[in-house]
Design an enzyme around this catalytic site. Structure first.
Site, PDB file in Angstrom:
ATOM      1  N   ASN A  24      31.367  16.612  48.908  1.00 51.17           N
ATOM      2  CA  ASN A  24      31.131  16.723  47.461  1.00 51.17           C
ATOM      3  C   ASN A  24      30.827  18.187  47.157  1.00 51.17           C
ATOM      4  OD1 ASN A  24      30.333  16.518  44.814  1.00 51.17           O
ATOM      5  ND2 ASN A  24      28.454  15.363  45.220  1.00 51.17           N
ATOM      6  N   LYS A  57      30.591  19.604  44.362  1.00 47.09           N
ATOM      7  CA  LYS A  57      29.881  19.785  43.089  1.00 47.09           C
ATOM      8  C   LYS A  57      30.572  20.882  42.274  1.00 47.09           C
ATOM      9  CE  LYS A  57      25.846  17.801  45.162  1.00 47.09           C
ATOM     10  NZ  LYS A  57      24.404  17.675  45.226  1.00 47.09           N
ATOM     11  N   HIS A  63      26.740   9.311  40.500  1.00 52.43           N
ATOM     12  CA  HIS A  63      25.948  10.309  41.232  1.00 52.43           C
ATOM     13  C   HIS A  63      24.653  10.576  40.461  1.00 52.43           C
ATOM     14  CE1 HIS A  63      24.633  13.979  43.131  1.00 52.43           C
ATOM     15  NE2 HIS A  63      25.436  13.667  44.138  1.00 52.43           N
ATOM     16  N   GLU A  84      23.078  13.138  39.826  1.00 51.52           N
ATOM     17  CA  GLU A  84      23.105  14.280  38.900  1.00 51.52           C
ATOM     18  C   GLU A  84      23.762  13.886  37.580  1.00 51.52           C
ATOM     19  OE1 GLU A  84      24.902  17.214  41.485  1.00 51.52           O
ATOM     20  OE2 GLU A  84      23.111  17.220  42.723  1.00 51.52           O
ATOM     21  N   GLU A 135      22.289   7.260  48.278  1.00 48.15           N
ATOM     22  CA  GLU A 135      21.786   8.629  48.147  1.00 48.15           C
ATOM     23  C   GLU A 135      20.399   8.597  47.501  1.00 48.15           C
ATOM     24  OE1 GLU A 135      25.057  11.765  48.329  1.00 48.15           O
ATOM     25  OE2 GLU A 135      24.704  11.315  46.232  1.00 48.15           O
ATOM     26  N   GLY A 149      19.849  17.355  47.762  1.00 46.23           N
ATOM     27  CA  GLY A 149      19.911  18.715  47.213  1.00 46.23           C
ATOM     28  C   GLY A 149      18.759  19.611  47.614  1.00 46.23           C
ATOM     29  N   SER A 155      21.004  15.646  51.965  1.00 43.29           N
ATOM     30  CA  SER A 155      20.639  16.622  52.999  1.00 43.29           C
ATOM     31  C   SER A 155      21.288  16.326  54.357  1.00 43.29           C
ATOM     32  CB  SER A 155      19.122  16.706  53.155  1.00 43.29           C
ATOM     33  OG  SER A 155      18.531  17.022  51.922  1.00 43.29           O
TER      34      SER A 155
END
Ligand code: PGA
Length: 253
Positions: free
Chosen positions: A9, A11, A96, A98, A166, A172, A214
């Site tokens: 990913n 991003k 996700h 985010e 996740e 992150g 992570s």
């Protein structure tokens, strides 16, 4: 040999198409030396068609990091699943954290999942709790999130769905913790059970679970020993040395 799945990913990185092509070409080279891994790269959507073009001769699939919940129309700035498919995407990451943070609630994620599957994309559905409590309420939260996001989706589509666990506390640069092997194994079995029960499937192998948060060349060493089917990798997927090492570890598992 059962293949492990590794999803990169990217991003909102890298900032130029040129860099994107360099990262992708390096990965293509590395994968020629690595066996037993199905690799899916999810770059920013604008890079998909060009990376698809240079993916020829490799087994790398492309995915998008999101999509819109409607097929077409007056929706300035949005991209539909069908458009992503036309650009060369086979997968789409949905839910996700985010994006959930910016307003994607379970109802919207569910609409997106339905449309993406209908359009022929496979879905990488991200789920995960904000934090863990001693009473274990996060198990209930997770179950509800999965069932809400997959509401109305028939068993026929199960083969096109990957659940990416996740936990927000482990994702992150702001991560406050790292998951260990025991915790991951427990949650992987729990999530598989939720799906096995919902879809009345006979075999745990028919439901695929990824872990993200992570994951790097070091943390993956112990996490790969669990029953997850693969990993969703953020930051480390952009670092050539670290990602190559991670792929090596996963392929040797
Ligand atoms: P991370 O991100 O690997 O950088 O923690 C994972 C993700 O957000 O998908």
């Amino acid at each position: 040999m059962v293949k492990k799945i590794v999803v990169a990913n990217w991003k909102m990185n890298p900032t130029t198409l040129r860099e994107a092509k360099t990262i992708f070409s390096n990965l293509k080279k590395q994968l020629k030396k690595t066996k037993g891994i199905e690799t899916i790269v999810c770059p920013p959507a604008v890079y998909i068609s060009e990376l698809k073009r240079i993916s020829v001769g490799s087994k790398i699939s492309l995915g998008s990091q999101n999509c819109f919940s409607e097929e077409k129309g007056s929706r300035t700035g949005e991209i539909s699943p069908e458009m992503l498919k036309t650009s060369g995407a086979k997968f789409v990451i949905l839910g996700h954290s985010e994006n959930r943070e910016r307003g994607d609630n379970d109802e919207l994620v569910n609409q997106k999942v339905k449309l993406a599957l209908k359009s022929g994309l496979s879905v990488i559905l991200c789920v995960g709790e904000q934090e863990r409590d001693e009473e274990g309420h996060y198990f209930r939260f997770l179950k509800k999130q999965i069932l809400d996001d997959l509401d109305g989706i028939s068993k026929n589509y199960l083969k096109n769905i990957l659940i990416a666990y996740e936990p927000i506390w482990a994702i992150g640069a702001k991560a406050t913790g790292v998951i260990d092997k025991k915790q991951l194994q427990e949650i992987a079995i729990f999530i598989k059970k939720v799906l096995v029960d919902k879809y009345n499937v006979r075999d745990f192998k028919d439901v695929k679970i990824l872990y993200g948060g992570s994951v790097n060349h070091k943390t993956v060493e112990e996490l790969v020993e669990t029953d997850v089917d693969g990993f969703l990798v953020g930051r480390s997927s952009l670092n050539k040395e670290k990602f190559n090492k991670l792929l090596e570890v996963v392929s040797l598992a």
